[in-house]
Scaffold this motif. Structure first.
Motif, PDB file in Angstrom:
ATOM      1  N   LYS A 223       0.539  -1.128   0.118  1.00  0.00           N
ATOM      2  CA  LYS A 223      -0.131   0.028   0.013  1.00  0.00           C
ATOM      3  C   LYS A 223       1.082   1.328  -0.049  1.00  0.00           C
ATOM      4  CE  LYS A 223      -3.375   2.706   2.787  1.00  0.00           C
ATOM      5  NZ  LYS A 223      -2.452   4.013   2.783  1.00  0.00           N
ATOM      6  N   GLU A 224       1.768   1.444   0.809  1.00  0.00           N
ATOM      7  CA  GLU A 224       2.741   2.646   1.040  1.00  0.00           C
ATOM      8  C   GLU A 224       3.419   2.876  -0.226  1.00  0.00           C
ATOM      9  OE1 GLU A 224       4.559   1.584   4.692  1.00  0.00           O
ATOM     10  OE2 GLU A 224       2.798   1.942   5.850  1.00  0.00           O
ATOM     11  N   GLU A 225       4.083   1.788  -0.841  1.00  0.00           N
ATOM     12  CA  GLU A 225       5.085   2.001  -1.659  1.00  0.00           C
ATOM     13  C   GLU A 225       4.599   2.065  -3.055  1.00  0.00           C
ATOM     14  OE1 GLU A 225       9.022  -0.731  -3.268  1.00  0.00           O
ATOM     15  OE2 GLU A 225       8.136  -1.210  -1.183  1.00  0.00           O
ATOM     16  N   PHE A 226       3.533   1.399  -3.464  1.00  0.00           N
ATOM     17  CA  PHE A 226       2.673   1.572  -4.593  1.00  0.00           C
ATOM     18  C   PHE A 226       1.439   2.564  -4.768  1.00  0.00           C
ATOM     19  CE2 PHE A 226       5.326  -2.570  -4.665  1.00  0.00           C
ATOM     20  CZ  PHE A 226       5.977  -2.205  -6.160  1.00  0.00           C
ATOM     21  N   GLY A 227       1.092   3.053  -3.569  1.00  0.00           N
ATOM     22  CA  GLY A 227       0.261   3.944  -3.582  1.00  0.00           C
ATOM     23  C   GLY A 227      -1.268   3.449  -3.880  1.00  0.00           C
ATOM     24  N   PHE A 228      -1.510   2.118  -3.187  1.00  0.00           N
ATOM     25  CA  PHE A 228      -2.811   1.389  -3.309  1.00  0.00           C
ATOM     26  C   PHE A 228      -3.911   2.034  -2.116  1.00  0.00           C
ATOM     27  CE2 PHE A 228       0.009  -2.015  -5.254  1.00  0.00           C
ATOM     28  CZ  PHE A 228      -0.598  -1.729  -6.239  1.00  0.00           C
ATOM     29  N   ARG A 229      -4.943   2.515  -2.596  1.00  0.00           N
ATOM     30  CA  ARG A 229      -5.975   2.999  -1.599  1.00  0.00           C
ATOM     31  C   ARG A 229      -6.278   1.784  -0.919  1.00  0.00           C
ATOM     32  NH1 ARG A 229     -11.501   3.729  -0.892  1.00  0.00           N
ATOM     33  NH2 ARG A 229     -11.956   2.532  -2.830  1.00  0.00           N
ATOM     34  N   LYS A 230      -6.499   0.515  -1.420  1.00  0.00           N
ATOM     35  CA  LYS A 230      -6.919  -0.658  -0.761  1.00  0.00           C
ATOM     36  C   LYS A 230      -6.407  -1.803  -1.156  1.00  0.00           C
ATOM     37  CE  LYS A 230     -10.768   0.652   1.457  1.00  0.00           C
ATOM     38  NZ  LYS A 230     -11.263   0.488   2.955  1.00  0.00           N
TER      39      LYS A 230
END
Length: 211
Positions: free
Chosen positions: A35-42
């Motif tokens: 989530k943090e590294e690739f910017g996924f919301r969920k």
């Protein structure tokens, strides 16, 4: 109109699949890092039904495994879940899941999180060529596959399957496994330090893995 088109092109889903029997803190660390590294919301947790490459059968635990990921989705706001593979039944093939997700939204990009131990067998998965062409993979280093070996595996896949997209998570190596947790519970050992609290409570309340 242009912004709507751009939004459609940017549509993406990140699937974290596995037996999750049970889901442990190593899994949680992988999900957080992705989530943090690739910017996924969920991050969508998707427990499988039964895999063709593991001898352990998980059909009999599917209701508990699904209940546990539902608990996780309630506890952590960046997690959600899907019962797609359990509902489909039979042997779980990742390519079937990816194609079903693309059939729902052809414009979406499908990302799939997997551990380093699974990375070692990725091109042996059913219809690996199609899978590597249609899916973006995010791999964590874990188990017997270290970072150096994982990087070497990825280079080999890139040569064999030009255009494939496999990335490694920047996170410490994970040394927790569901197999070890089940064995510890069976032996009466405390596993609370290896599990999210909601999962530790569920296992205790339902007396899982005792036999």
């Amino acid at each position: 109109m242009n912004s709507q088109k751009q939004q459609k092109r940017a549509s993406k889903i990140c699937i974290f699949g596995g037996s999750f029997d049970p889901f442990h803190l190593g899994h949680l660390s992988m999900a957080k890092a992705a989530k943090e590294e690739f910017g996924f919301r969920k991050i969508t947790l998707m427990p499988n039904n039964a895999t063709y490459y593991k001898q352990r059968k998980t059909e009999d635990t599917s209701s508990h495994r699904l209940a546990m990921v539902k608990l996780l989705a309630k506890t952590y706001d960046f997690l959600t879940y899907s019962d797609m593979e359990i509902r489909r039944g039979g042997t779980t093939l990742t390519i079937d899941t990816v194609e079903a997700l693309l059939a729902e939204k052809p414009e979406r990009a499908v990302y799939f999180i997997l551990g380093g131990d699974s990375l070692a067998w990725l091109d042996k998965w059913v219809r690996a060529d199609d899978l590597l062409r249609k899916t973006h993979f995010i791999a964590a280093v874990r188990g017997e596959v270290g970072r150096g070996e994982a990087e070497e595996l990825i280079r080999g896949y890139e040569e064999k399957h030009p255009g494939c997209d496999i990335r490694l998570l920047s996170m410490p190596e994970i040394d927790i496994s569901s197999t070890i947790i089940r064995e510890k519970v069976k032996n009466g050992e405390d596993v609370s330090a290896l599990l999210p609290p909601c999962i530790a409570e569920y296992i205790a309340e339902n007396q899982l893995y005792r036999n």
